[in-house]
Design a protein around this motif. Structure first.
Motif, PDB file in Angstrom:
ATOM      1  N   HIS A   1      67.015  38.070  71.576  1.00 59.67           N
ATOM      2  CA  HIS A   1      68.108  38.177  70.480  1.00 59.67           C
ATOM      3  C   HIS A   1      68.424  37.056  69.806  1.00 59.67           C
ATOM      4  O   HIS A   1      68.602  36.060  70.590  1.00 59.67           O
ATOM      5  CB  HIS A   1      69.506  38.728  71.505  1.00 59.67           C
ATOM      6  CG  HIS A   1      70.543  39.157  70.668  1.00 59.67           C
ATOM      7  ND1 HIS A   1      70.671  40.054  69.513  1.00 59.67           N
ATOM      8  CD2 HIS A   1      71.869  38.631  70.653  1.00 59.67           C
ATOM      9  CE1 HIS A   1      71.791  40.218  69.219  1.00 59.67           C
ATOM     10  NE2 HIS A   1      72.647  39.007  69.623  1.00 59.67           N
ATOM     11  N   LYS A   2      68.629  37.141  68.655  1.00 60.09           N
ATOM     12  CA  LYS A   2      69.043  35.713  67.762  1.00 60.09           C
ATOM     13  C   LYS A   2      68.163  34.715  68.150  1.00 60.09           C
ATOM     14  O   LYS A   2      68.520  33.741  68.348  1.00 60.09           O
ATOM     15  CB  LYS A   2      70.517  35.443  67.817  1.00 60.09           C
ATOM     16  CG  LYS A   2      71.295  36.531  67.209  1.00 60.09           C
ATOM     17  CD  LYS A   2      72.866  35.990  67.310  1.00 60.09           C
ATOM     18  CE  LYS A   2      73.655  36.970  66.499  1.00 60.09           C
ATOM     19  NZ  LYS A   2      75.208  36.490  66.471  1.00 60.09           N
ATOM     20  N   ASN A   3      66.789  34.802  68.183  1.00 59.49           N
ATOM     21  CA  ASN A   3      65.872  33.777  68.239  1.00 59.49           C
ATOM     22  C   ASN A   3      65.842  33.160  69.787  1.00 59.49           C
ATOM     23  O   ASN A   3      65.446  31.761  69.707  1.00 59.49           O
ATOM     24  CB  ASN A   3      66.137  32.712  67.321  1.00 59.49           C
ATOM     25  CG  ASN A   3      64.818  31.906  67.143  1.00 59.49           C
ATOM     26  OD1 ASN A   3      63.977  32.468  67.134  1.00 59.49           O
ATOM     27  ND2 ASN A   3      64.950  30.670  67.130  1.00 59.49           N
ATOM     28  N   GLU A   4      66.428  33.811  70.648  1.00 61.20           N
ATOM     29  CA  GLU A   4      66.078  33.120  72.047  1.00 61.20           C
ATOM     30  C   GLU A   4      66.023  34.547  73.165  1.00 61.20           C
ATOM     31  O   GLU A   4      66.476  35.424  72.844  1.00 61.20           O
ATOM     32  CB  GLU A   4      67.672  32.511  72.440  1.00 61.20           C
ATOM     33  CG  GLU A   4      68.677  33.261  72.679  1.00 61.20           C
ATOM     34  CD  GLU A   4      69.914  32.345  73.350  1.00 61.20           C
ATOM     35  OE1 GLU A   4      69.702  31.440  74.027  1.00 61.20           O
ATOM     36  OE2 GLU A   4      71.026  32.778  72.863  1.00 61.20           O
ATOM     37  N   ILE A   5      65.419  33.923  74.261  1.00 56.50           N
ATOM     38  CA  ILE A   5      65.293  34.960  75.266  1.00 56.50           C
ATOM     39  C   ILE A   5      66.568  35.325  76.004  1.00 56.50           C
ATOM     40  O   ILE A   5      67.221  34.096  76.428  1.00 56.50           O
ATOM     41  CB  ILE A   5      64.160  34.493  76.273  1.00 56.50           C
ATOM     42  CG1 ILE A   5      62.833  34.413  75.620  1.00 56.50           C
ATOM     43  CG2 ILE A   5      64.075  35.322  77.518  1.00 56.50           C
ATOM     44  CD1 ILE A   5      61.853  33.544  76.648  1.00 56.50           C
ATOM     45  N   ILE A   6      66.966  36.332  76.249  1.00 59.84           N
ATOM     46  CA  ILE A   6      68.364  36.704  76.757  1.00 59.84           C
ATOM     47  C   ILE A   6      67.999  37.441  78.102  1.00 59.84           C
ATOM     48  O   ILE A   6      68.915  37.807  78.833  1.00 59.84           O
ATOM     49  CB  ILE A   6      69.111  37.572  75.912  1.00 59.84           C
ATOM     50  CG1 ILE A   6      68.495  38.895  75.691  1.00 59.84           C
ATOM     51  CG2 ILE A   6      69.532  36.660  75.075  1.00 59.84           C
ATOM     52  CD1 ILE A   6      69.436  39.725  74.634  1.00 59.84           C
TER      53      ILE A   6
ATOM     54  N   ALA B   1      70.826  45.935  84.386  1.00 64.46           N
ATOM     55  CA  ALA B   1      71.288  47.047  83.788  1.00 64.46           C
ATOM     56  C   ALA B   1      70.182  48.234  83.558  1.00 64.46           C
ATOM     57  O   ALA B   1      68.999  48.073  83.751  1.00 64.46           O
ATOM     58  CB  ALA B   1      71.713  46.820  82.396  1.00 64.46           C
ATOM     59  N   LYS B   2      70.697  49.455  83.392  1.00 67.27           N
ATOM     60  CA  LYS B   2      69.688  50.564  83.164  1.00 67.27           C
ATOM     61  C   LYS B   2      69.356  50.926  81.777  1.00 67.27           C
ATOM     62  O   LYS B   2      68.652  51.650  81.498  1.00 67.27           O
ATOM     63  CB  LYS B   2      70.484  51.928  83.951  1.00 67.27           C
ATOM     64  CG  LYS B   2      70.568  51.752  85.384  1.00 67.27           C
ATOM     65  CD  LYS B   2      71.229  52.872  86.123  1.00 67.27           C
ATOM     66  CE  LYS B   2      72.766  52.990  85.609  1.00 67.27           C
ATOM     67  NZ  LYS B   2      73.384  51.956  85.834  1.00 67.27           N
ATOM     68  N   SER B   3      70.261  50.312  80.899  1.00 69.23           N
ATOM     69  CA  SER B   3      69.647  50.282  79.524  1.00 69.23           C
ATOM     70  C   SER B   3      70.108  49.205  78.743  1.00 69.23           C
ATOM     71  O   SER B   3      70.753  48.524  79.222  1.00 69.23           O
ATOM     72  CB  SER B   3      70.193  51.601  78.997  1.00 69.23           C
ATOM     73  OG  SER B   3      71.842  51.667  78.935  1.00 69.23           O
ATOM     74  N   LYS B   4      69.709  49.313  77.589  1.00 72.95           N
ATOM     75  CA  LYS B   4      69.853  47.864  76.592  1.00 72.95           C
ATOM     76  C   LYS B   4      71.310  47.937  75.647  1.00 72.95           C
ATOM     77  O   LYS B   4      71.638  49.143  75.723  1.00 72.95           O
ATOM     78  CB  LYS B   4      68.871  47.746  75.574  1.00 72.95           C
ATOM     79  CG  LYS B   4      68.956  46.847  74.625  1.00 72.95           C
ATOM     80  CD  LYS B   4      68.011  46.757  73.502  1.00 72.95           C
ATOM     81  CE  LYS B   4      68.478  47.852  72.441  1.00 72.95           C
ATOM     82  NZ  LYS B   4      67.717  47.976  71.158  1.00 72.95           N
ATOM     83  N   LEU B   5      71.955  46.723  75.632  1.00 74.93           N
ATOM     84  CA  LEU B   5      73.099  46.592  75.225  1.00 74.93           C
ATOM     85  C   LEU B   5      72.388  45.901  73.790  1.00 74.93           C
ATOM     86  O   LEU B   5      72.992  46.396  72.642  1.00 74.93           O
ATOM     87  CB  LEU B   5      74.011  45.679  75.836  1.00 74.93           C
ATOM     88  CG  LEU B   5      75.310  45.355  74.966  1.00 74.93           C
ATOM     89  CD1 LEU B   5      76.030  46.530  74.852  1.00 74.93           C
ATOM     90  CD2 LEU B   5      76.013  44.397  75.925  1.00 74.93           C
ATOM     91  N   VAL B   6      71.871  44.964  73.681  1.00 78.83           N
ATOM     92  CA  VAL B   6      71.466  44.277  72.626  1.00 78.83           C
ATOM     93  C   VAL B   6      69.954  43.482  72.847  1.00 78.83           C
ATOM     94  O   VAL B   6      69.751  43.240  73.858  1.00 78.83           O
ATOM     95  CB  VAL B   6      72.462  42.898  72.185  1.00 78.83           C
ATOM     96  CG1 VAL B   6      73.783  43.493  71.504  1.00 78.83           C
ATOM     97  CG2 VAL B   6      72.494  41.887  73.103  1.00 78.83           C
ATOM     98  N   GLY B   7      69.277  43.350  71.617  1.00 80.15           N
ATOM     99  CA  GLY B   7      68.122  42.672  71.638  1.00 80.15           C
ATOM    100  C   GLY B   7      66.954  43.677  71.334  1.00 80.15           C
ATOM    101  O   GLY B   7      67.096  44.676  71.074  1.00 80.15           O
ATOM    102  N   THR B   8      65.659  42.836  71.207  1.00 81.12           N
ATOM    103  CA  THR B   8      64.443  43.739  70.884  1.00 81.12           C
ATOM    104  C   THR B   8      63.449  43.328  71.839  1.00 81.12           C
ATOM    105  O   THR B   8      63.754  42.055  72.497  1.00 81.12           O
ATOM    106  CB  THR B   8      64.055  43.250  69.594  1.00 81.12           C
ATOM    107  OG1 THR B   8      63.799  41.757  69.520  1.00 81.12           O
ATOM    108  CG2 THR B   8      65.079  43.631  68.435  1.00 81.12           C
ATOM    109  N   TYR B   9      62.577  44.277  72.304  1.00 76.08           N
ATOM    110  CA  TYR B   9      61.419  43.727  73.193  1.00 76.08           C
ATOM    111  C   TYR B   9      60.367  44.688  72.964  1.00 76.08           C
ATOM    112  O   TYR B   9      60.458  45.844  72.195  1.00 76.08           O
ATOM    113  CB  TYR B   9      62.098  44.007  74.470  1.00 76.08           C
ATOM    114  CG  TYR B   9      62.469  45.516  74.657  1.00 76.08           C
ATOM    115  CD1 TYR B   9      63.771  45.845  74.318  1.00 76.08           C
ATOM    116  CD2 TYR B   9      61.574  46.368  75.442  1.00 76.08           C
ATOM    117  CE1 TYR B   9      64.318  47.247  74.839  1.00 76.08           C
ATOM    118  CE2 TYR B   9      62.048  47.618  75.650  1.00 76.08           C
ATOM    119  CZ  TYR B   9      63.379  48.019  75.465  1.00 76.08           C
ATOM    120  OH  TYR B   9      63.704  49.628  75.453  1.00 76.08           O
TER     121      TYR B   9
END
Ligand SMILES: [Mg+2]
Length: 253
Positions: free
Chosen positions: A184-189, A161-169
């Motif tokens: 996201h929610k305590n796991e690597i996605i 993907a070219k942009s984020k949908l969910v998560g932090t980084y």
DNA sequence: GCGACAG
DNA sequence: ATCTTGTCGC
């Protein structure tokens, strides 16, 4: 196909779904009916079928890149086949159809899978892995386009993907191939990968039947002159050209 | 209720 | 995704 049972009382009708109706048909039907409630249910159901422990895509020979383009209610899709040994595009397939589902963040698979599958089902071979323009596991319910397609087709897939949908980084360092984890929610996605210095990073996540590491490694190996993996760049260009050629013909009628 | 929000 | 020419920076 659904089984319709007409009861004695004419105004009461119950539609039962054949237990043998597979999830692929189910997904296509939900898309046609624009049923977002059912769409979410299918995502939650198929979530348990995700497998990211597969180790079969270590050295893929044939890699597919998929992308779509739109014009009003028309959708265009291009599938590009990359020979990872010859290091070149060996086949290109195009098709078009009516848009069956609107764009709703979190439900992209119901919009793009139908038109993609309409073309994919005509092919007489299977690639070793398919890369989609969108997320895979990096989804609120872990069911992005790449993951959904990977489950329905039972084939290794990767989300690019070219942009984020969910998560932090954390923003990756400004250098080629620098990357960070997408959480996201305590796991690597997935991963946030800067394919070139001074360019906006892209988001990589496994779809299905492939590991996080293999997904990232393969995407990095497909980097050439552009920000996007060569096969995705080609899929995008091809689809855009295909759409323009179609519209050009239509306009002179 | 408000902000985020793949393509 | 799509609408769109020139322009700034590496
Ligand atoms: Mg796209």
């Amino acid at each position: 196909m659904p089984i319709s049972l007409a009861f004695p009382l004419p105004h009461i009708q119950i539609v039962l779904y054949n237990r043998f109706m597979n999830y692929l048909e189910e997904t296509l039907k939900i898309a046609k009916n624009r049923d977002t409630k059912a769409a979410k249910k299918v995502q939650m159901l198929l979530r348990d079928k995700i497998s990211l422990n597969d180790n079969t895509v270590i050295n893929p020979h044939f890699i597919m890149g998929v992308d779509l383009a739109y014009d009003k209610d028309m959708a265009f899709v291009s599938i590009v086949l990359w020979d990872n040994i010859k290091e070149e595009i060996v086949s290109v397939f195009n098709d078009k159809g009516k848009v069956v589902f609107p764009y709703i963040p979190g439900f992209l698979s119901f919009r793009e899978f139908p038109i993609f599958y309409q073309l994919y089902e005509k092919l007489t071979f299977e690639p070793d892995v398919i890369i989609f323009d969108g997320h895979g596991y990096a989804h609120p319910r872990r069911m992005g386009l790449a993951t959904h397609a990977g489950i329905l087709l039972d084939i290794p897939t990767i989300g690019c993907a070219k942009s984020k949908l969910v998560g932090t980084y954390d923003v990756p360092e400004n250098e080629e191939n620098a990357y960070s984890e997408l959480h996201h929610k305590n796991e690597i996605i997935g991963y946030v990968l800067r394919t070139r210095k001074n360019v906006k990073p892209i988001f990589i996540s496994p779809g299905n039947h492939i590991s996080f590491g293999q997904s990232l490694k393969l995407i990095i190996s497909l980097k050439r002159k552009t920000k996007l993996p060569v096969v995705m760049q080609m899929a995008h260009r091809t689809c855009e050209a295909y759409k323009r050629s179609f519209l050009a013909i239509e306009r002179r009628k």
